[in-house]
Design a protein around this motif. Structure first.
Motif, mmCIF file in Angstrom:
data_model
loop_
_atom_site.group_PDB
_atom_site.id
_atom_site.type_symbol
_atom_site.label_atom_id
_atom_site.label_comp_id
_atom_site.label_asym_id
_atom_site.label_seq_id
_atom_site.Cartn_x
_atom_site.Cartn_y
_atom_site.Cartn_z
ATOM 1 N N VAL A 12 0.846 -1.190 0.000
ATOM 2 C CA VAL A 12 0.000 0.000 0.000
ATOM 3 C C VAL A 12 0.885 1.245 0.000
ATOM 4 N N GLU A 13 0.589 2.158 -0.904
ATOM 5 C CA GLU A 13 1.375 3.376 -1.023
ATOM 6 C C GLU A 13 0.486 4.491 -1.547
ATOM 7 N N GLY A 14 0.939 5.704 -1.351
ATOM 8 C CA GLY A 14 0.160 6.853 -1.781
ATOM 9 C C GLY A 14 0.533 7.298 -3.185
ATOM 10 N N ALA A 15 -0.405 7.957 -3.829
ATOM 11 C CA ALA A 15 -0.146 8.557 -5.135
ATOM 12 C C ALA A 15 -1.193 9.636 -5.371
ATOM 13 N N ASP A 16 -0.719 10.867 -5.609
ATOM 14 C CA ASP A 16 -1.610 11.974 -5.956
ATOM 15 C C ASP A 16 -2.698 12.194 -4.906
ATOM 16 N N GLY A 17 -2.307 12.138 -3.638
ATOM 17 C CA GLY A 17 -3.245 12.421 -2.565
ATOM 18 C C GLY A 17 -4.162 11.280 -2.204
ATOM 19 N N GLU A 18 -4.020 10.139 -2.836
ATOM 20 C CA GLU A 18 -4.872 8.987 -2.567
ATOM 21 C C GLU A 18 -3.987 7.766 -2.376
ATOM 22 N N PHE A 19 -4.518 6.756 -1.690
ATOM 23 C CA PHE A 19 -3.767 5.526 -1.468
ATOM 24 C C PHE A 19 -4.287 4.414 -2.360
ATOM 25 N N GLY A 20 -3.356 3.573 -2.782
ATOM 26 C CA GLY A 20 -3.684 2.391 -3.551
ATOM 27 C C GLY A 20 -2.676 1.309 -3.224
ATOM 28 N N TYR A 21 -2.819 0.160 -3.875
ATOM 29 C CA TYR A 21 -1.866 -0.917 -3.621
ATOM 30 C C TYR A 21 -1.127 -1.277 -4.900
ATOM 31 N N ILE A 22 0.185 -1.481 -4.742
ATOM 32 C CA ILE A 22 1.002 -1.997 -5.824
ATOM 33 C C ILE A 22 0.897 -3.517 -5.767
ATOM 34 N N PRO A 23 0.396 -4.180 -6.814
ATOM 35 C CA PRO A 23 0.290 -5.642 -6.773
ATOM 36 C C PRO A 23 1.667 -6.292 -6.628
ATOM 37 N N ASN A 24 1.783 -7.180 -5.669
ATOM 38 C CA ASN A 24 3.014 -7.929 -5.414
ATOM 39 C C ASN A 24 2.704 -9.414 -5.400
ATOM 40 N N TRP A 25 3.702 -10.219 -5.791
ATOM 41 C CA TRP A 25 3.535 -11.665 -5.815
ATOM 42 C C TRP A 25 4.692 -12.336 -5.089
ATOM 43 N N GLN A 26 4.352 -13.311 -4.268
ATOM 44 C CA GLN A 26 5.369 -14.169 -3.663
ATOM 45 C C GLN A 26 5.560 -15.375 -4.569
ATOM 46 N N HIS A 27 6.797 -15.587 -5.017
ATOM 47 C CA HIS A 27 7.096 -16.687 -5.929
ATOM 48 C C HIS A 27 7.613 -17.895 -5.167
ATOM 49 N N ALA A 28 7.109 -19.057 -5.511
ATOM 50 C CA ALA A 28 7.635 -20.291 -4.945
ATOM 51 C C ALA A 28 9.096 -20.453 -5.351
ATOM 52 N N THR A 29 9.865 -21.134 -4.513
ATOM 53 C CA THR A 29 11.282 -21.357 -4.822
ATOM 54 C C THR A 29 11.435 -22.028 -6.182
ATOM 55 N N SER A 30 10.559 -22.963 -6.487
ATOM 56 C CA SER A 30 10.647 -23.671 -7.769
ATOM 57 C C SER A 30 10.426 -22.749 -8.960
ATOM 58 N N GLU A 31 9.676 -21.660 -8.790
ATOM 59 C CA GLU A 31 9.419 -20.745 -9.901
ATOM 60 C C GLU A 31 10.703 -20.077 -10.387
ATOM 61 N N TYR A 32 11.604 -19.753 -9.472
ATOM 62 C CA TYR A 32 12.872 -19.150 -9.890
ATOM 63 C C TYR A 32 13.666 -20.138 -10.747
ATOM 64 N N LEU A 33 13.685 -21.387 -10.317
ATOM 65 C CA LEU A 33 14.424 -22.394 -11.077
ATOM 66 C C LEU A 33 13.768 -22.654 -12.432
ATOM 67 N N GLN A 34 12.456 -22.705 -12.467
ATOM 68 C CA GLN A 34 11.752 -22.938 -13.721
ATOM 69 C C GLN A 34 11.998 -21.805 -14.714
ATOM 70 N N ALA A 35 12.254 -20.603 -14.203
ATOM 71 C CA ALA A 35 12.551 -19.474 -15.080
ATOM 72 C C ALA A 35 14.021 -19.416 -15.460
ATOM 73 N N ALA A 36 14.920 -19.821 -14.550
ATOM 74 C CA ALA A 36 16.358 -19.643 -14.760
ATOM 75 C C ALA A 36 16.995 -20.753 -15.584
ATOM 76 N N LEU A 37 16.663 -21.990 -15.306
ATOM 77 C CA LEU A 37 17.364 -23.107 -15.943
ATOM 78 C C LEU A 37 17.202 -23.138 -17.464
ATOM 79 N N PRO A 38 16.016 -22.902 -18.024
ATOM 80 C CA PRO A 38 15.891 -22.964 -19.492
ATOM 81 C C PRO A 38 16.685 -21.891 -20.228
ATOM 82 N N VAL A 39 17.092 -20.823 -19.543
ATOM 83 C CA VAL A 39 17.831 -19.745 -20.222
ATOM 84 C C VAL A 39 19.301 -19.753 -19.817
ATOM 85 N N GLY A 40 19.767 -20.905 -19.303
ATOM 86 C CA GLY A 40 21.190 -21.074 -19.061
ATOM 87 C C GLY A 40 21.720 -20.445 -17.806
#
Length: 318
Positions: free
Chosen positions: A210-238
């Motif tokens: 949650v953070e402010g912008a232009d006098g109003e508050f909103g939320y920046i969408p965030n995602w928690q990635h599983a440990t396996s997701e990093y490997l699934q993204a990293a290994l195919p690209v060397g």
């Protein structure tokens, strides 16, 4: 950056009762004793009896990282206790590397950029927020800076010896395209060092910032990635992992949350006090979880015990 997500409804009572519920599930699994369970159930009853003191909650719309960090940039550098945990974990991974071309991707206000310059690297800081870059340029005159996105870095192929991405991948829903881009800019044998936060809400991969912008508050969408997701993204690209570790609490892994709850140890301490001052500091903005945690201290401690707050990676480009 995704802003197509719906508004979320945040109610202080929902968070407080939720902490109690997580603590009770841990107790049900055997982490705490009968006295702890009885105290948590008493808390829930007291919280529900005091429901009218917490207001009606608030609908919070999504905002982009660009808008959120525009508001945050002037005060981003502190005080922030997270830096004291993250920096001693990330920087030792880079201290022994040969000096070369380093890219601080999603550099923010340049806290790591400055350190890389001091280590003798030729450093380019890249960020999607012009406001954060403005602070970084003033703070780190010895580095180069450019506006850019993690999906499209303004860097030629195979031109970097080191890429650093800290506390930024949580803003990315799909890690695959980003890791492909990070691999593209690395030379063979180059290193990718990553730190990422692990979320604030036990049991959910979402954790709105949650953070402010232009006098109003909103939320920046965030995602928690599983440990396996990093490997699934990293290994195919060397990108081969050379180091990975998840850290709890203040950056240490020690078991600091499994202590048995006893009535004697916690008498008058850590339980919900319906007679206390429970007013939110700013009722016009969404509820602040950091302010509310002490209201149910024992439950908050138990709910977050040994829960990783940070993951750190070191990859090598094959």
């Amino acid at each position: 950056m995704d802003t197509d997500r719906p508004a979320i409804y945040q109610h202080p009572l929902a968070y407080l009762v939720g902490l109690e519920g997580v603590a009770l599930m841990r107790a049900f699994a055997g982490e705490h004793d009968r006295a702890f369970v009885e105290a948590r159930l008493a808390d829930v009853r007291a919280l529900l009896d005091a429901a009218d003191r917490f207001g009606d909650g608030r609908d919070v719309p999504p905002i982009s990282t660009r808008d959120g960090y525009r508001h945050w940039a002037p005060r981003y550098d502190g005080p922030n206790g997270f830096w004291g945990m993250e920096e001693p974990l990330v920087r030792p991974l880079m201290e022994g590397l040969p000096r070369g071309v380093a890219i601080d991707a999603a550099c923010g206000t340049g806290r790591h950029t400055e350190w890389l310059v001091e280590q003798g690297h030729d450093v380019l800081g890249v960020d999607s927020s012009p406001d954060m870059l403005a602070v970084a340029r003033t703070k780190v005159p010895g580095a180069r800076f450019a506006e850019g996105d993690l999906h499209d870095l303004p860097v030629p192929d195979a031109s970097a010896d080191l890429v650093l991405v800290t506390l930024a991948l949580c803003h990315v829903r799909d890690l695959g395209p980003v890791f492909a881009e990070l691999s593209r800019v690395l030379r063979p044998g180059g290193r990718l060092v990553v730190s990422d936060t692990r979320g604030y809400f036990v049991g959910s991969p979402l954790y709105p910032l949650v953070e402010g912008a232009d006098g109003e508050f909103g939320y920046i969408p965030n995602w928690q990635h599983a440990t396996s997701e990093y490997l699934q993204a990293a290994l195919p690209v060397g990108l081969a992992p050379r180091f990975c570790r998840e850290y709890a609490g203040g950056g240490a892994d020690e078991d600091d949350g499994g202590r048995e709850y006893t009535a004697a140890a916690h008498a008058g301490n850590g339980a919900f006090d319906p007679g206390a001052d429970l007013e939110l500091e700013d009722p016009t903005r969404p509820p602040d979880i950091w302010q509310m945690m002490p209201w149910v201290e024992a439950a908050a401690h138990a709910a977050y015990a040994r829960t990783p707050t940070l993951i750190v990676w070191d990859f090598e480009k094959e």
